[in-house]
Design an enzyme around this catalytic site. Structure first.
Site, PDB file in Angstrom:
ATOM      1  N   ASP A 132       0.884  -1.182   0.000  1.00 59.76           N
ATOM      2  CA  ASP A 132       0.000   0.000   0.000  1.00 59.76           C
ATOM      3  C   ASP A 132       0.914   1.222   0.000  1.00 59.76           C
ATOM      4  OD1 ASP A 132      -2.175   1.889   0.449  1.00 59.76           O
ATOM      5  OD2 ASP A 132      -3.371   0.186   1.085  1.00 59.76           O
ATOM      6  N   ASP A 133       0.404   2.373   0.443  1.00 59.62           N
ATOM      7  CA  ASP A 133       1.225   3.579   0.345  1.00 59.62           C
ATOM      8  C   ASP A 133       2.559   3.429   1.072  1.00 59.62           C
ATOM      9  OD1 ASP A 133      -0.713   5.123  -1.073  1.00 59.62           O
ATOM     10  OD2 ASP A 133      -1.835   5.353   0.786  1.00 59.62           O
ATOM     11  N   HIS A 138       1.892   1.399  -3.235  1.00 58.46           N
ATOM     12  CA  HIS A 138       1.054   2.332  -3.981  1.00 58.46           C
ATOM     13  C   HIS A 138       1.722   3.685  -4.192  1.00 58.46           C
ATOM     14  CE1 HIS A 138      -2.883   0.017  -2.777  1.00 58.46           C
ATOM     15  NE2 HIS A 138      -2.027  -0.719  -3.439  1.00 58.46           N
ATOM     16  N   LYS A 168      -4.521  13.055  -3.620  1.00 61.34           N
ATOM     17  CA  LYS A 168      -5.958  12.842  -3.842  1.00 61.34           C
ATOM     18  C   LYS A 168      -6.761  13.508  -2.739  1.00 61.34           C
ATOM     19  CE  LYS A 168      -5.565   8.139  -2.022  1.00 61.34           C
ATOM     20  NZ  LYS A 168      -5.985   6.744  -2.045  1.00 61.34           N
TER      21      LYS A 168
END
Ligand SMILES: *[C@@H]1O[C@H](CO)[C@@H](O)[C@H](O)[C@H]1NC(C)=O
Length: 362
Positions: free
Chosen positions: A201-202, A223, A258
């Site tokens: 993930d991030d 990510h 985002k």
């Protein structure tokens, strides 16, 4: 070895030994071999050595409320019992705390016992480390393996994490998911220096906070380097962030901002500088203002402005099916950007970009 009565005199439980304690000095250097002893004895120690601790299932290695100036050293292998619960596996708070790992130490979460490919949505998994109110403090040189879910949750002021290794590579084939390395929120002054991350993930996710510096990162498998999603929390301001001198490879995205549609807040003074991308599957650079319930809607709104954004030397290649750059802004809410040496190759051009400043290219 000190006698049992001297341990009692210092209020320490079984599983602790004292060194260099003098009768007049109230606090001592302590070596703990159980999580329970560390929890009950922690405030009596200037130095806490965590010696090969096996943390029981369903409990936190609780180092909250440490006395100012305490040093914490992980020694040997730290392990955790298995239970489906939210964690965290480790929690620390205090001011002027110095956390290090002794040579050869390992914090092995053995996350494969929880991994089911569903992350936060599957069986209940513990987060790894809460650095909440761990202020004016440092965490240096920790070696961490296979977190069940997110690794560091950082809500602190003036904290520096240096040379942290998070190796969740086993999760690539064994169902690791939502294994963010560093989640930052509600913080002023966070420095993350030379992290080495392999996760799913991030590598970095900043939800809110100011004066945040991330440099020298190696991010593999996840990510990418993310700001957001910003919006919908109590603090929705991200300001003065520098992310630089880092590589992102074998990841979904390179760099990303985002924001959540319909919410208010702001993202400003953000620099991405000298970021090298390779083998990116989704987007090289993505800035979008259309998130809702964790997904993009394609309908950006302008309540969370993304202003004073600098990309300087964001270069490299993405997969042929990936999109090189995607910029989706609300009307008038992406302004004052600087765009130097942004060169992403190998993928597709987006036809859906909207409302982005003319200095940028899409
Ligand atoms: C911005 O953040 C950096 C840390 O990354 C800090 O050194 C600097 O003082 C901050 N700038 C302002 C204006 O607060």
């Amino acid at each position: 070895m000190h006698s049992f009565s001297s341990l009692l005199a210092y209020g320490l439980a079984a599983g602790a030994t004292l060194a260099a304690a003098s009768p007049i000095e109230a606090r001592a250097s302590c070596t703990f071999t159980t999580a329970a002893a560390a929890k009950s004895g922690k405030t009596g120690c200037t130095t806490i050595v965590l010696d090969n601790i096996e943390v029981p299932a369903g409990t936190t290695l609780d180092l909250t409320g440490l006395k100012s100036g305490t040093k914490v050293i992980f020694e040997g292998t730290t392990t955790f019992g298995y239970e489906e619960w939210a964690g965290p596996l480790i929690s620390m708070s205090g001011t002027d705390i110095t956390v290090t790992g002794a040579s050869g130490h390992l914090i092995n979460c053995d996350g494969a016992r929880w991994w089911d490919g569903k992350g936060e949505n599957g069986k209940k998994k513990p987060k790894f480390f809460y650095a909440h109110k761990l202020d004016s403090s440092s965490i240096t040189g920790l070696s961490i393996k296979n977190t069940p879910l997110m690794a560091f949750s950082i809500e602190a002021n003036d904290i520096t994490l240096t040379d942290i290794t998070i190796n969740n590579a086993d999760g690539d084939s064994q169902g690791g998911h939502n294994t963010d390395a560093f989640d930052v929120g509600n913080s002023v002054g966070v420095n993350i220096i030379n992290p080495t991350v392999h996760n799913q993930d991030d590598c970095l996710a900043i939800n809110s906070g100011e004066n945040i510096w991330f440099t020298g990162g190696t991010c593999v498998g996840g990510h990418g380097l993310s700001i957001g999603s910003v919006g919908g929390r109590s603090d929705n301001i991200v300001k003065n962030v520098t992310i630089e001198h880092s590589t992102v490879s074998d990841s979904e995205n390179g760099v990303r901002i985002k924001t959540i549609a319909g919410d208010t807040g702001s993202v400003s003074e953000v620099t991405f500088s000298n970021i090298q991308l390779s083998t990116i599957s989704d987007y090289g650079v993505v800035i979008q203002q259309d998130y809702e319930d964790g997904k993009p809607t394609g309908k950006p709104t302008n309540g969370i402005a993304i202003t004073d954004i600098k990309l300087d030397g964001v270069t490299g290649s993405v997969d042929s099916k990936a999109t090189e750059i995607y910029l989706l802004c609300g009307s008038g809410s992406c302004t004052d950007w600087t765009w130097d040496d942004v060169k992403i190759t190998g993928g597709k051009k987006s036809t859906a970009c909207k409302n982005y400043p003319s200095v940028a290219s899409c």
